[in-house]
Design an enzyme around this catalytic site. Sequence first.
Site, PDB file in Angstrom:
ATOM      1  N   GLY A  30      -5.700  -5.615  -1.113  1.00 29.03           N
ATOM      2  CA  GLY A  30      -5.663  -6.563  -2.227  1.00 29.03           C
ATOM      3  C   GLY A  30      -6.863  -6.468  -3.152  1.00 29.03           C
ATOM      4  O   GLY A  30      -7.631  -5.523  -3.106  1.00 29.03           O
ATOM      5  N   GLN A  73     -10.875   8.626   5.193  1.00 27.75           N
ATOM      6  CA  GLN A  73      -9.702   7.846   5.610  1.00 27.75           C
ATOM      7  C   GLN A  73      -8.411   8.646   5.380  1.00 27.75           C
ATOM      8  O   GLN A  73      -7.524   8.688   6.241  1.00 27.75           O
ATOM      9  CB  GLN A  73      -9.654   6.535   4.828  1.00 27.75           C
ATOM     10  CG  GLN A  73      -8.343   5.774   4.983  1.00 27.75           C
ATOM     11  CD  GLN A  73      -8.378   4.400   4.347  1.00 27.75           C
ATOM     12  OE1 GLN A  73      -8.946   3.491   4.925  1.00 27.75           O
ATOM     13  NE2 GLN A  73      -7.765   4.230   3.188  1.00 27.75           N
ATOM     14  N   HIS A 112      -5.759   1.195  -7.464  1.00 23.52           N
ATOM     15  CA  HIS A 112      -4.523   0.802  -6.774  1.00 23.52           C
ATOM     16  C   HIS A 112      -3.315   0.945  -7.711  1.00 23.52           C
ATOM     17  O   HIS A 112      -2.241   1.369  -7.286  1.00 23.52           O
ATOM     18  CB  HIS A 112      -4.588  -0.673  -6.351  1.00 23.52           C
ATOM     19  CG  HIS A 112      -5.619  -0.984  -5.320  1.00 23.52           C
ATOM     20  ND1 HIS A 112      -6.682  -1.826  -5.555  1.00 23.52           N
ATOM     21  CD2 HIS A 112      -5.735  -0.588  -4.032  1.00 23.52           C
ATOM     22  CE1 HIS A 112      -7.408  -1.931  -4.460  1.00 23.52           C
ATOM     23  NE2 HIS A 112      -6.870  -1.195  -3.518  1.00 23.52           N
ATOM     24  N   ASP A 152     -11.485   7.175  -0.604  1.00 29.46           N
ATOM     25  CA  ASP A 152     -11.678   7.091   0.847  1.00 29.46           C
ATOM     26  C   ASP A 152     -11.263   8.439   1.439  1.00 29.46           C
ATOM     27  O   ASP A 152     -10.237   8.557   2.105  1.00 29.46           O
ATOM     28  CB  ASP A 152     -10.835   5.950   1.419  1.00 29.46           C
ATOM     29  CG  ASP A 152     -11.296   4.606   0.878  1.00 29.46           C
ATOM     30  OD1 ASP A 152     -12.260   4.066   1.404  1.00 29.46           O
ATOM     31  OD2 ASP A 152     -10.700   4.121  -0.111  1.00 29.46           O
ATOM     32  N   SER A 177     -12.586  -2.440  -4.825  1.00 34.23           N
ATOM     33  CA  SER A 177     -12.543  -3.908  -4.814  1.00 34.23           C
ATOM     34  C   SER A 177     -13.946  -4.464  -4.590  1.00 34.23           C
ATOM     35  O   SER A 177     -14.286  -5.536  -5.078  1.00 34.23           O
ATOM     36  CB  SER A 177     -11.614  -4.392  -3.698  1.00 34.23           C
ATOM     37  OG  SER A 177     -10.352  -3.799  -3.862  1.00 34.23           O
ATOM     38  N   LEU A 218      -6.538  -6.009  -6.378  1.00 32.47           N
ATOM     39  CA  LEU A 218      -6.090  -4.729  -6.915  1.00 32.47           C
ATOM     40  C   LEU A 218      -6.815  -4.346  -8.207  1.00 32.47           C
ATOM     41  O   LEU A 218      -6.979  -5.171  -9.105  1.00 32.47           O
ATOM     42  CB  LEU A 218      -4.575  -4.787  -7.157  1.00 32.47           C
ATOM     43  CG  LEU A 218      -3.747  -5.156  -5.911  1.00 32.47           C
ATOM     44  CD1 LEU A 218      -2.268  -5.294  -6.285  1.00 32.47           C
ATOM     45  CD2 LEU A 218      -3.934  -4.148  -4.798  1.00 32.47           C
TER      46      LEU A 218
HETATM   47  O1  PAF Z   1      -7.964   1.626   2.088  1.00 32.01           O
HETATM   48  C1  PAF Z   1      -7.666   0.458   2.382  1.00 32.01           C
HETATM   49  O2  PAF Z   1      -7.555  -0.416   1.526  1.00 32.01           O
HETATM   50  C2  PAF Z   1      -7.430   0.094   3.845  1.00 32.01           C
HETATM   51  O3  PAF Z   1      -8.283   0.816   4.673  1.00 32.01           O
HETATM   52  C3  PAF Z   1      -5.972   0.257   4.288  1.00 32.01           C
HETATM   53  C4  PAF Z   1      -5.515   1.709   4.207  1.00 32.01           C
HETATM   54  C5  PAF Z   1      -5.067  -0.596   3.409  1.00 32.01           C
HETATM   55  C6  PAF Z   1      -5.812  -0.197   5.738  1.00 32.01           C
HETATM   56  O4  PAF Z   1      -6.173  -1.533   5.901  1.00 32.01           O
END
Ligand code: PAF
Length: 284
Positions: free
Chosen positions: A31, A153, A37, A150, A186, A33
């Site tokens: 969120g 990630q 996003h 990220d 964010s 956003l």
């Molecule tokens: O990147 C993010 O915003 C978070 O790590 C995710 C992928 C939504 C998981 O909570």
Amino acid sequence: MQQIKCSKDIQAFALESRRAGKTIALVPTMGYLHDGHLMLMRKAREKADLVIVSIFVNPIQFGPNEDLDRYPQDLEGDLAKCKTLGVDVVFTPTNEDLYPDLFQTSVEVKEITKDLCGAGRPNHFQGVTTVVSKLFNLTLPNLAFFGEKDFQQLAVIRRMVIDLNFPIEIVGVEIVRERNGLAMSSRNANLPAREREEAPSIYQALSHAKTLYQQGLKESEKLCQTVSKQLEEKISSPFRVEYVKIYDALKLTEIKGRITTPTVLLIAVHLGGTRLIDNLQLEN
Ligand code: PAF
């Protein structure tokens, strides 16, 4: 646009949609956003019949001394943005729904989570892969969209999807930056005025290193040192570089010495009380 708050309902919706032959794109978010996003949503909109955006500040990916309580939220604003972009469903579960009493399972990618953000945030990626697995099982997407800001990630999720045979295409989307170069996040909302003014120095320092690289400086350590030095020169607010490292962009292993493969320069900086990450691919 529908808002679905409960995991049983979103799974029923996804099952029915898939049975009806519809393709689903998932954009998982926490969120608040921003344009980064929104870019994920635009790309998702182009690729699938249905776009589901999840908004959930996932508590299990935050450490005890991190910013869970300070994580910015604006559900009303987020819903309005999703509507403008033609999102079909926004999934907004509660903690109790996703992590009921007796919840005790986690998903862990072991090796590539150890360094970079994983070194400073020990259980972070386990929290991410656990929630993302749950979101995949609940929304049954054909495709899922993640930002390249990220970078680690994204690599971890790609690894998980391969290792656990999730039948999902993972789409990485380029970093969206403010005009001054600051990567959209964010967490930028938590920066006080002076830190906000100085935060673009992070991208400028990465860009400077990239220019040196393109001019022939190929030693990993030297390039990282120039980044730290630039930040010291440009930032007067209290800050700490958590890491600045060069990694093989595909294997996500650290490059020491001379760079010979496609690489990415990655950084995490604590600026005042806010942790910011960024990265830049090094190309000739
Ligand atoms: O990147 C993010 O915003 C978070 O790590 C995710 C992928 C939504 C998981 O909570």
